[in-house]
Design a protein around this motif. Structure first.
Motif, PDB file in Angstrom:
ATOM      1  N   ILE A  34      33.045  44.119 -18.257  1.00 35.59           N
ATOM      2  CA  ILE A  34      33.173  43.035 -19.245  1.00 35.59           C
ATOM      3  C   ILE A  34      34.599  42.996 -19.790  1.00 35.59           C
ATOM      4  O   ILE A  34      35.163  41.913 -19.999  1.00 35.59           O
ATOM      5  N   LEU A  35      35.199  44.161 -20.011  1.00 40.12           N
ATOM      6  CA  LEU A  35      36.582  44.222 -20.475  1.00 40.12           C
ATOM      7  C   LEU A  35      37.526  43.550 -19.487  1.00 40.12           C
ATOM      8  O   LEU A  35      38.392  42.745 -19.876  1.00 40.12           O
ATOM      9  N   ILE A  36      37.356  43.841 -18.209  1.00 39.00           N
ATOM     10  CA  ILE A  36      38.225  43.262 -17.173  1.00 39.00           C
ATOM     11  C   ILE A  36      38.034  41.745 -17.082  1.00 39.00           C
ATOM     12  O   ILE A  36      39.009  40.984 -17.011  1.00 39.00           O
ATOM     13  N   LEU A  37      36.787  41.289 -17.109  1.00 36.04           N
ATOM     14  CA  LEU A  37      36.524  39.854 -17.022  1.00 36.04           C
ATOM     15  C   LEU A  37      37.085  39.106 -18.228  1.00 36.04           C
ATOM     16  O   LEU A  37      37.623  37.994 -18.098  1.00 36.04           O
ATOM     17  N   THR A  38      36.970  39.712 -19.401  1.00 31.31           N
ATOM     18  CA  THR A  38      37.545  39.097 -20.608  1.00 31.31           C
ATOM     19  C   THR A  38      39.056  38.973 -20.484  1.00 31.31           C
ATOM     20  O   THR A  38      39.648  37.950 -20.851  1.00 31.31           O
ATOM     21  N   LEU A  39      39.679  40.014 -19.947  1.00 27.70           N
ATOM     22  CA  LEU A  39      41.130  40.002 -19.760  1.00 27.70           C
ATOM     23  C   LEU A  39      41.541  38.896 -18.790  1.00 27.70           C
ATOM     24  O   LEU A  39      42.539  38.191 -19.006  1.00 27.70           O
ATOM     25  N   VAL A  40      40.759  38.729 -17.729  1.00 25.38           N
ATOM     26  CA  VAL A  40      41.061  37.688 -16.736  1.00 25.38           C
ATOM     27  C   VAL A  40      40.989  36.298 -17.370  1.00 25.38           C
ATOM     28  O   VAL A  40      41.889  35.460 -17.183  1.00 25.38           O
ATOM     29  N   VAL A  41      39.924  36.036 -18.130  1.00 24.86           N
ATOM     30  CA  VAL A  41      39.780  34.725 -18.770  1.00 24.86           C
ATOM     31  C   VAL A  41      40.854  34.523 -19.825  1.00 24.86           C
ATOM     32  O   VAL A  41      41.380  33.411 -20.001  1.00 24.86           O
ATOM     33  N   TRP A  42      41.211  35.579 -20.537  1.00 27.70           N
ATOM     34  CA  TRP A  42      42.224  35.487 -21.594  1.00 27.70           C
ATOM     35  C   TRP A  42      43.603  35.174 -21.008  1.00 27.70           C
ATOM     36  O   TRP A  42      44.348  34.362 -21.549  1.00 27.70           O
ATOM     37  N   ILE A  43      43.943  35.811 -19.879  1.00 25.12           N
ATOM     38  CA  ILE A  43      45.231  35.547 -19.227  1.00 25.12           C
ATOM     39  C   ILE A  43      45.263  34.126 -18.684  1.00 25.12           C
ATOM     40  O   ILE A  43      46.287  33.434 -18.744  1.00 25.12           O
ATOM     41  N   ASN A  44      44.139  33.678 -18.085  1.00 26.78           N
ATOM     42  CA  ASN A  44      43.961  32.274 -17.684  1.00 26.78           C
ATOM     43  C   ASN A  44      45.005  31.823 -16.653  1.00 26.78           C
ATOM     44  O   ASN A  44      45.785  30.889 -16.894  1.00 26.78           O
ATOM     45  N   ARG A  45      45.005  32.492 -15.495  1.00 23.85           N
ATOM     46  CA  ARG A  45      45.875  32.103 -14.391  1.00 23.85           C
ATOM     47  C   ARG A  45      45.025  31.828 -13.156  1.00 23.85           C
ATOM     48  O   ARG A  45      44.147  32.622 -12.813  1.00 23.85           O
ATOM     49  N   ARG A  46      45.291  30.723 -12.482  1.00 20.01           N
ATOM     50  CA  ARG A  46      44.477  30.296 -11.351  1.00 20.01           C
ATOM     51  C   ARG A  46      44.432  31.348 -10.247  1.00 20.01           C
ATOM     52  O   ARG A  46      43.361  31.663  -9.711  1.00 20.01           O
ATOM     53  N   LEU A  47      45.595  31.908  -9.891  1.00 20.40           N
ATOM     54  CA  LEU A  47      45.641  32.912  -8.830  1.00 20.40           C
ATOM     55  C   LEU A  47      44.818  34.137  -9.207  1.00 20.40           C
ATOM     56  O   LEU A  47      44.118  34.711  -8.356  1.00 20.40           O
ATOM     57  N   LEU A  48      44.877  34.525 -10.476  1.00 20.85           N
ATOM     58  CA  LEU A  48      44.108  35.679 -10.937  1.00 20.85           C
ATOM     59  C   LEU A  48      42.610  35.410 -10.832  1.00 20.85           C
ATOM     60  O   LEU A  48      41.833  36.301 -10.468  1.00 20.85           O
ATOM     61  N   TYR A  49      42.189  34.182 -11.139  1.00 26.07           N
ATOM     62  CA  TYR A  49      40.784  33.820 -10.993  1.00 26.07           C
ATOM     63  C   TYR A  49      40.333  33.958  -9.538  1.00 26.07           C
ATOM     64  O   TYR A  49      39.240  34.480  -9.263  1.00 26.07           O
ATOM     65  N   ILE A  50      41.175  33.503  -8.617  1.00 30.28           N
ATOM     66  CA  ILE A  50      40.823  33.571  -7.196  1.00 30.28           C
ATOM     67  C   ILE A  50      40.696  35.020  -6.737  1.00 30.28           C
ATOM     68  O   ILE A  50      39.710  35.405  -6.083  1.00 30.28           O
ATOM     69  N   LEU A  51      41.681  35.855  -7.090  1.00 33.45           N
ATOM     70  CA  LEU A  51      41.643  37.274  -6.702  1.00 33.45           C
ATOM     71  C   LEU A  51      40.444  37.978  -7.321  1.00 33.45           C
ATOM     72  O   LEU A  51      39.767  38.778  -6.658  1.00 33.45           O
ATOM     73  N   THR A  52      40.179  37.673  -8.592  1.00 37.53           N
ATOM     74  CA  THR A  52      39.038  38.301  -9.267  1.00 37.53           C
ATOM     75  C   THR A  52      37.721  37.895  -8.609  1.00 37.53           C
ATOM     76  O   THR A  52      36.830  38.731  -8.405  1.00 37.53           O
ATOM     77  N   SER A  53      37.595  36.628  -8.266  1.00 34.58           N
ATOM     78  CA  SER A  53      36.361  36.154  -7.632  1.00 34.58           C
ATOM     79  C   SER A  53      36.124  36.851  -6.301  1.00 34.58           C
ATOM     80  O   SER A  53      34.998  37.258  -5.987  1.00 34.58           O
ATOM     81  N   VAL A  54      37.177  37.019  -5.512  1.00 33.10           N
ATOM     82  CA  VAL A  54      37.048  37.710  -4.219  1.00 33.10           C
ATOM     83  C   VAL A  54      36.605  39.149  -4.428  1.00 33.10           C
ATOM     84  O   VAL A  54      35.710  39.659  -3.730  1.00 33.10           O
ATOM     85  N   CYS A  55      37.229  39.821  -5.398  1.00 33.20           N
ATOM     86  CA  CYS A  55      36.881  41.222  -5.667  1.00 33.20           C
ATOM     87  C   CYS A  55      35.445  41.359  -6.174  1.00 33.20           C
ATOM     88  O   CYS A  55      34.733  42.287  -5.786  1.00 33.20           O
ATOM     89  N   LEU A  56      35.026  40.423  -7.040  1.00 33.76           N
ATOM     90  CA  LEU A  56      33.670  40.497  -7.588  1.00 33.76           C
ATOM     91  C   LEU A  56      32.620  40.253  -6.515  1.00 33.76           C
ATOM     92  O   LEU A  56      31.602  40.957  -6.456  1.00 33.76           O
ATOM     93  N   LEU A  57      32.841  39.276  -5.681  1.00 31.17           N
ATOM     94  CA  LEU A  57      31.872  38.975  -4.633  1.00 31.17           C
ATOM     95  C   LEU A  57      31.809  40.087  -3.588  1.00 31.17           C
ATOM     96  O   LEU A  57      30.780  40.275  -2.936  1.00 31.17           O
TER      97      LEU A  57
END
Length: 404
Positions: free
Chosen positions: A196-219
């Protein structure tokens, strides 16, 4: 059976009380609503303090009691080594050791757990994102769906997850100082909250590339985490060695997976995942109708669902992440119920230039989809509640504590 009756009475009083106090004139209703939620949270916490397992039954509190006695016997170094990933858990169990009552953790865990979720619902209601009736229904469903007795006996992960969700909510609501503090505390209490801490950080930073990388890692969570821990364990990392032992029990390709993954429990967790997914789909349908929500929290919740999808090939991690996602879904469920109870309908008749016209066919289809998903979600809720509540027969209420 007395536990089920007691919980039903508490939930009934909770619903009636919240319906009354939220209908009061402002600003009196805010104080009374906060007071009512606090009292009900305390009632649930006190009830959980007195739950005991029937002879032959087992709860996680038995293991926690052994840890408490180890602390009382001065085995501090061994406890710290066992809880190297969760240092605040050792402190938390040490608190029970000081009071010489491990059962007090059932009270405090329920208080933190339910209290954190109720704070989110209260804040959303005070912001008028959730109506008074929706608050009452959501608060009752929150207590009914999240299997409080099991969470109270588990002691650590429930309060850790709820604190982390509250922290994420505060951060994404621009109350960053308190939010980050709660996220750090939750992660130190139980390592699973680091997600939850990592996901909050990702949304807080709010960068498109970071969203894509995070989604790949989560899936790809299952394969990536298994491979990373395998390598670190081979390198002799002690923390990885602990995780490696758990992964052999919890991952579908682990040696002992069948011993720790009941098929029925997995099916019920899949039903809970469908509830989470249905709530998200309902919110997305509402957003298409230009109904405004906290979009950053909705995005955070979408990432939580990706964690669940990525952990489908696991046993306990999948069940835990689905449970955490269900906790996080409570404000979104409040949005859905507010929309339904407000009397607004997607295919309502509107007035354009003095003429009454129906909305488009596409909008009517969205209404049909909304209803189908909603009633399927209700059916899944009924299934999961029947499964969870039938396990309460293995518990009873008594002042005579089993774990001492």
């Amino acid at each position: 059976m007395e536990l089920i009756i007691t919980l039903l009475l508490i939930l009934g009083v909770e619903f009636a009380s919240l319906c009354v106090v939220t209908a009061m004139p402002k600003p009196v209703n805010k104080r009374f609503t906060a007071f009512t939620l606090t009292v009900l949270c305390l009632l649930l916490s006190v009830t959980m303090y007195f739950i005991q397992p029937v002879p032959g039954s087992h709860t996680d509190l038995a293991r926690i009691a052994k840890e408490m006695h180890r602390i009382q016997n001065g085995m501090f170094q061994e406890i710290l080594a066992d809880y190297v990933l969760n240092p605040l858990s050792a402190v938390y169990i040490g608190f029970a050791a000081c009071l010489n009552d491990v059962n007090i953790l059932k009270f405090t865990s329920t208080l933190i757990f339910v209290g954190s979720l109720y704070v989110i619902l209260y804040l959303e209601w005070s912001r008028r994102s959730i109506s008074g009736q929706a608050l009452a229904i959501t608060a009752v469903l929150c207590a009914a769906l999240i299997n409080i007795p099991a969470t109270a006996s588990g002691v650590r992960q429930g309060p850790s997850s709820a604190l982390a969700i509250l922290g994420a909510y505060l951060v994404l609501s621009r109350k960053k100082s308190w939010g980050w503090l709660l996220l750090i505390i939750a992660t130190l209490l139980h390592i699973s909250s680091s997600v939850i801490l990592i996901l909050t950080l990702v949304v807080w930073i709010n960068r498109r590339l970071l969203y894509i990388l995070t989604s790949v890692c989560l899936l790809g969570y299952t394969v990536l985490s298994y491979g990373a821990v395998f390598i670190l364990n081979a390198m002799g990392n002690p923390a990885a060695a602990q995780l490696w032992g758990k992964m052999r029990m919890y991952y579908v390709f682990g040696s002992y997976f069948q011993l720790f993954a009941s098929p029925l429990a997995q099916i019920v967790s899949a039903a809970k995942f469908f509830i989470c997914l249905a709530i998200f789909l309902l919110v997305r349908i509402m957003q298409r109708k230009d109904i405004e929500f906290d979009s950053r929290y909705v995005l955070f919740y979408m990432l939580m669902l990706m964690v669940c999808i990525g952990s489908l090939l696991t046993g306990t991690p999948f069940r835990r992440f689905v449970a955490i996602s269900l906790f996080a879904a409570m404000p979104l469920l409040g949005y859905v119920l507010t929309y339904l109870l407000s009397g607004r309908r997607a295919a309502s008749v509107i007035d354009r230039s003095g003429e009454m016209e129906l909305r488009t066919v596409g909008e009517a289809r969205r209404l049909a989809l909304f209803r189908i998903v909603f009633w399927l979600m209700v059916a899944a809720m009924g299934l999961t509640m029947v499964y969870d509540w039938h396990t309460f027969v293995r518990l009873y209420l008594s002042a005579h504590q089993v774990y001492v």
